[in-house]
Scaffold this active site. Structure first.
Site, PDB file in Angstrom:
ATOM      1  N   CYS A 135      16.808   7.816  68.156  1.00  0.00           N
ATOM      2  CA  CYS A 135      18.146   8.192  68.617  1.00  0.00           C
ATOM      3  C   CYS A 135      18.051   9.231  69.724  1.00  0.00           C
ATOM      4  O   CYS A 135      17.980  10.442  69.456  1.00  0.00           O
ATOM      5  CB  CYS A 135      18.971   8.720  67.441  1.00  0.00           C
ATOM      6  SG  CYS A 135      20.613   9.256  67.973  1.00  0.00           S
ATOM      7  N   CYS A 138      20.778  11.825  69.722  1.00  0.00           N
ATOM      8  CA  CYS A 138      20.677  12.871  68.688  1.00  0.00           C
ATOM      9  C   CYS A 138      19.638  13.915  69.087  1.00  0.00           C
ATOM     10  O   CYS A 138      19.829  15.105  68.877  1.00  0.00           O
ATOM     11  CB  CYS A 138      20.230  12.293  67.343  1.00  0.00           C
ATOM     12  SG  CYS A 138      21.061  10.810  66.831  1.00  0.00           S
ATOM     13  N   ASP A 139      18.519  13.458  69.621  1.00  0.00           N
ATOM     14  CA  ASP A 139      17.353  14.336  69.749  1.00  0.00           C
ATOM     15  C   ASP A 139      16.949  14.670  71.178  1.00  0.00           C
ATOM     16  O   ASP A 139      16.076  15.515  71.386  1.00  0.00           O
ATOM     17  CB  ASP A 139      16.150  13.678  69.040  1.00  0.00           C
ATOM     18  CG  ASP A 139      16.447  13.449  67.569  1.00  0.00           C
ATOM     19  OD1 ASP A 139      17.148  14.287  66.986  1.00  0.00           O
ATOM     20  OD2 ASP A 139      15.985  12.443  67.009  1.00  0.00           O
TER      21      ASP A 139
END
Ligand code: NDP
Length: 317
Positions: A135, A138-139
């Protein structure tokens, strides 16, 4: 007498929410079990530019929040649980939540979506959360000024690679000599100075003791191997349908996608419908998932009408 829901919707992505919208407006008082990722895959994306009605684009999480608000307005009930198993041998159907609680439903709409796939390398699994991610949105933020790799050649890989260049230099590893991504995404990759594409290249190992320090690459044209230093590795190689809880009851293809009747969301079990990415390996778009969620809702409604259940005494909702 236990409560028997007219419509239980399993999953809360675009398919589940659209099914909820239609069934709640039909006064069927649906209940949505949101599952492990409330809002589904769009909650881990950034800009959604191809959902009609948003000329400037919309952030994935915001789109899902709006869908939920719209459904709540018409009486949809959301529960944060996951449906662990179903028993479709008798009707009304029975289902069991991860809490152990058992519920009953006259119709079930399966909209459980799909989950990101990994390469299956031992070190890749070991270093998940320590530099290996599926992701980027997300990261990606953690990789300011660093160098990362992205594996894949589809729209997801192209999109994630482009997104990651906001933070990092990106190496895109494509196993063939061509991208599967749409033309517009291919162009975006080609135009981005911070993306280096490595054609016909596979990641065969992830290097690093406590966190990712690099990858081992294989050249698929001549079989040669080399190591490359990297701070992170992002997988964007497709998804697996979340159909395991239903596999004993419905037909699936070899990958696990639930098979439905032609031009319909009806499964092999009357009263059980499947919508969205759990049954669609062709289009896999938010808008097509929403469309099939609408179909499932209308089909569930018609199915209940044909069943004549309104006359049944146990209808207390
Ligand atoms: P896809 O299935 O389209 O692409 C998967 C990619 O990963 C392919 O390039 C495939 O290679 C590669 N791959 C698969 N397994 C491996 C492996 N073991 N090692 C290396 N590479 C591998 O998945 P996506 O998630 O990219 O897209 C899914 C759907 O969602 C598509 O329909 C896409 O159009 C859509 N989408 C649309 C977006 C948008 O419009 N903004 C954004 C993201 C997705 P190969 O080509 O050789 O098979």
């Amino acid at each position: 007498m236990p409560e028997i829901h007219d419509v239980v919707i399993i999953g809360s992505g675009p398919a589940g929410n659209t099914a909820a919208l239609y069934t709640s407006r039909a006064n069927l008082k649906p209940i949505v079990y949101e599952g492990l990722q409330p809002g589904g895959q769009l909650t881990i994306t950034t800009d959604v530019e191809n959902y009609p009605g948003f000329p400037e684009g919309i952030m994935g999480p915001e789109l899902m929040d709006r869908m939920k608000a719209q459904c709540t307005r018409f009486g949809t009930r959301y529960e944060p649980w996951t449906v662990r198993s179903v028993d479709l041998a008798s009707w009304p159907f029975q289902f069991t939540l991860d809490t152990g609680e058992v519920g009953h439903a006259r119709t079930i709409i399966v909209a459980t979506g799909a989950t990101a796939m990994y390469l299956g390398l031992e070190n890749e699994i070991r270093l998940q959360g320590y530099g290996v991610s599926a992701c980027a949105t997300c990261d990606g933020f953690f990789y300011q000024g660093k160098t990362v790799g992205v594996v894949g050649g589809g729209d997801s890989a192209a999109e994630e690679a482009a997104f990651l260049t906001k933070f990092a230099d990106v190496h895109l590893f494509v196993r063939r000599d061509a991208l599967r991504a749409s033309k517009i995404m291919q162009q975006r990759v080609a135009d981005n100075q911070r993306i280096t594409v490595h054609w016909s290249t596979s990641v065969i190992d992830v290097l690093g003791k406590d966190e990712v320090t690099g990858v081992r690459l294989a050249d698929n044209t001549d079989g040669s191997e080399r190591d490359m230093d990297l701070d992170g590795l992002f997988l964007a190689i497709g998804h697996k349908p979340n159909s395991a809880a239903f596999a004993d009851w419905v037909d699936t293809d070899e990958t696990g996608y639930i098979l439905t009747a032609a031009d319909s969301t009806a499964t092999r079990v009357p009263g059980l419908f499947a919508a969205g990415d759990v049954q669609d390996h062709v289009y896999r778009q938010a808008i097509s998932a929403a469309g099939s969620g609408c179909m499932a809702a209308l089909e569930a409604e018609r199915w209940l009408e044909n069943k004549g259940y309104e006359a049944l005494p146990q209808r207390e909702l």
